[in-house]
Design an enzyme around this catalytic site. Structure first.
Site, PDB file in Angstrom:
ATOM      1  CE1 TYR A 227      -0.360  57.887  20.864  1.00 23.01           C
ATOM      2  CE2 TYR A 227      -0.160  55.512  21.008  1.00 23.01           C
ATOM      3  CZ  TYR A 227       0.418  56.749  20.850  1.00 23.01           C
ATOM      4  OH  TYR A 227       1.785  56.850  20.667  1.00 23.01           O
ATOM      5  CG  LEU A 238       4.913  57.983  28.861  1.00 24.83           C
ATOM      6  CD1 LEU A 238       5.503  57.901  30.267  1.00 24.83           C
ATOM      7  CD2 LEU A 238       4.130  59.276  28.688  1.00 24.83           C
ATOM      8  CG  HIS A 239       6.254  57.504  21.172  1.00 26.51           C
ATOM      9  ND1 HIS A 239       6.429  56.178  20.893  1.00 26.51           N
ATOM     10  CD2 HIS A 239       4.984  57.793  20.783  1.00 26.51           C
ATOM     11  CE1 HIS A 239       5.341  55.687  20.352  1.00 26.51           C
ATOM     12  NE2 HIS A 239       4.446  56.636  20.271  1.00 26.51           N
ATOM     13  CG  ASP A 240       9.096  62.621  21.758  1.00 25.04           C
ATOM     14  OD1 ASP A 240       8.394  63.531  21.278  1.00 25.04           O
ATOM     15  OD2 ASP A 240       9.627  61.737  21.064  1.00 25.04           O
TER      16      ASP A 240
END
Ligand code: RIB
Ligand code: CA
Length: 306
Positions: A227, A238-240
């Site tokens: 990133y 915190l995509h998932d």
């Protein structure tokens, strides 16, 4: 809530699965695995490692499709999640084995067994979900909801300027799943790019949860370095975990109903595009999120783990 997570673990997948393990309002019925961050075999190995590390040895893992519905196989996203999928944590062989049944058949059987109660949370490419919809015309009726980490309406892409990675890795599958109507919720980059964790957050997590929080902290170094290089941000989205939290706490998200199609070729392949004249049933797209509350809930529950 009865939940199956379809996953390509994956650093943020590991965060989502440990969150599910810690959440008192989630009964984890199983994990199904898919390629994306890693190969499907590595995803299965990593999923077994995660349920064993979390003390959930009884949670079954069903292995999924080896390649996209139409496109040729993609190389894993090793530059983002590391060669083995957990940053620079070395590979380890789990004790357990996956089910003999494949992911789509497991999803179909569980949706039937828990009719109207099962939430399916895909946090990888949607190949297994599309397979389940194609094999069983009643699958969409039987599930309570399909809450996807994927897509982007106004945020642009992350794997290309147009496409989010999970959709990009199997656009044909995504285009099938996004026709399943209002039971489908997209938790896409429009909201996940607003939920950010820093190395300080992971250090605090590891101090409170030395074993599992420590594992996530160790995995996060490689992921955050990506990133930093690509988005010049000293942290990660915190995509998932956001998708799993959207399953139990939809009140933290503002959704709009949009009929979508997925571009399956050309420069914008994998883009999720509004298509109001398509005659398709609208899906629910998350456009705003109470990011402070979602982040706090994630960190608070992870801190409860050993
Ligand atoms: O675009 C982010 C998504 O792609 C996440 O699910 C991440 O794990 C990768 O699968
Ligand atoms: Ca994922």
């Amino acid at each position: 809530m009865k939940l199956i997570i379809d996953t390509d673990p994956g650093v943020d997948d590991a965060m989502a699965i440990f969150y599910a393990a810690a959440a008192p309002d989630i009964e984890l019925i199983g994990l199904t695995t898919i390629f994306g961050n890693v190969t499907t075999e590595m995803a299965t190995r990593n999923a077994l490692r995660l349920v064993e590390a979390a003390g959930l040895e009884d949670v079954p893992v069903a292995q999924g499709a080896q390649k996209p519905l139409v496109l040729p196989p993609f190389p894993p996203s090793a530059d983002v999640h590391g060669a083995e999928g957990f940053g620079d944590i070395p590979a380890a062989t789990p004790k357990g084995q996956p089910l003999d049944e494949d992911a789509a058949d497991f999803l179909i059987r569980m949706a039937h067994a828990h009719k109207g109660e099962l939430v399916v949370c895909p946090i990888g490419p949607l190949t297994n979900i599309a397979e389940a919809l194609q094999r069983d015309p009643k699958f969409a009726d039987n599930v309570k909801a399909i809450v996807i980490m994927g897509g982007s309406l106004e945020e642009g892409g992350n794997i290309t300027p147009f496409a989010e990675a999970n959709i990009y890795h199997d656009p044909h599958a995504a285009d099938i799943v996004l026709q399943a109507g209002e039971k489908v919720t997209l938790v896409g980059l429009d909201v996940t790019h607003r939920i950010l964790c820093t190395p300080t957050d992971f250090d605090a997590m590891a101090a409170q949860s030395p074993e599992l929080g420590g594992m996530l902290r160790d995995m996060s170094h490689f992921y955050i370095a990506f990133y930093k290089r690509m988005r010049d941000f000293a942290g990660c989205s915190l995509h998932d975990p956001a998708a799993v939290i959207a399953c139990t706490d939809p009140q933290h998200f503002v959704r709009q109903k949009v009929a979508l199609r997925v571009s399956c070729d050309g420069e914008d392949i994998g883009a999720t595009l509004p298509d109001p004249d398509s005659g398709r049933a609208p899906v629910q797209v998350c456009m705003k999120v109470d990011s402070a509350t979602v982040k706090a809930q994630f960190l608070k529950r992870l801190a409860l783990l050993p």
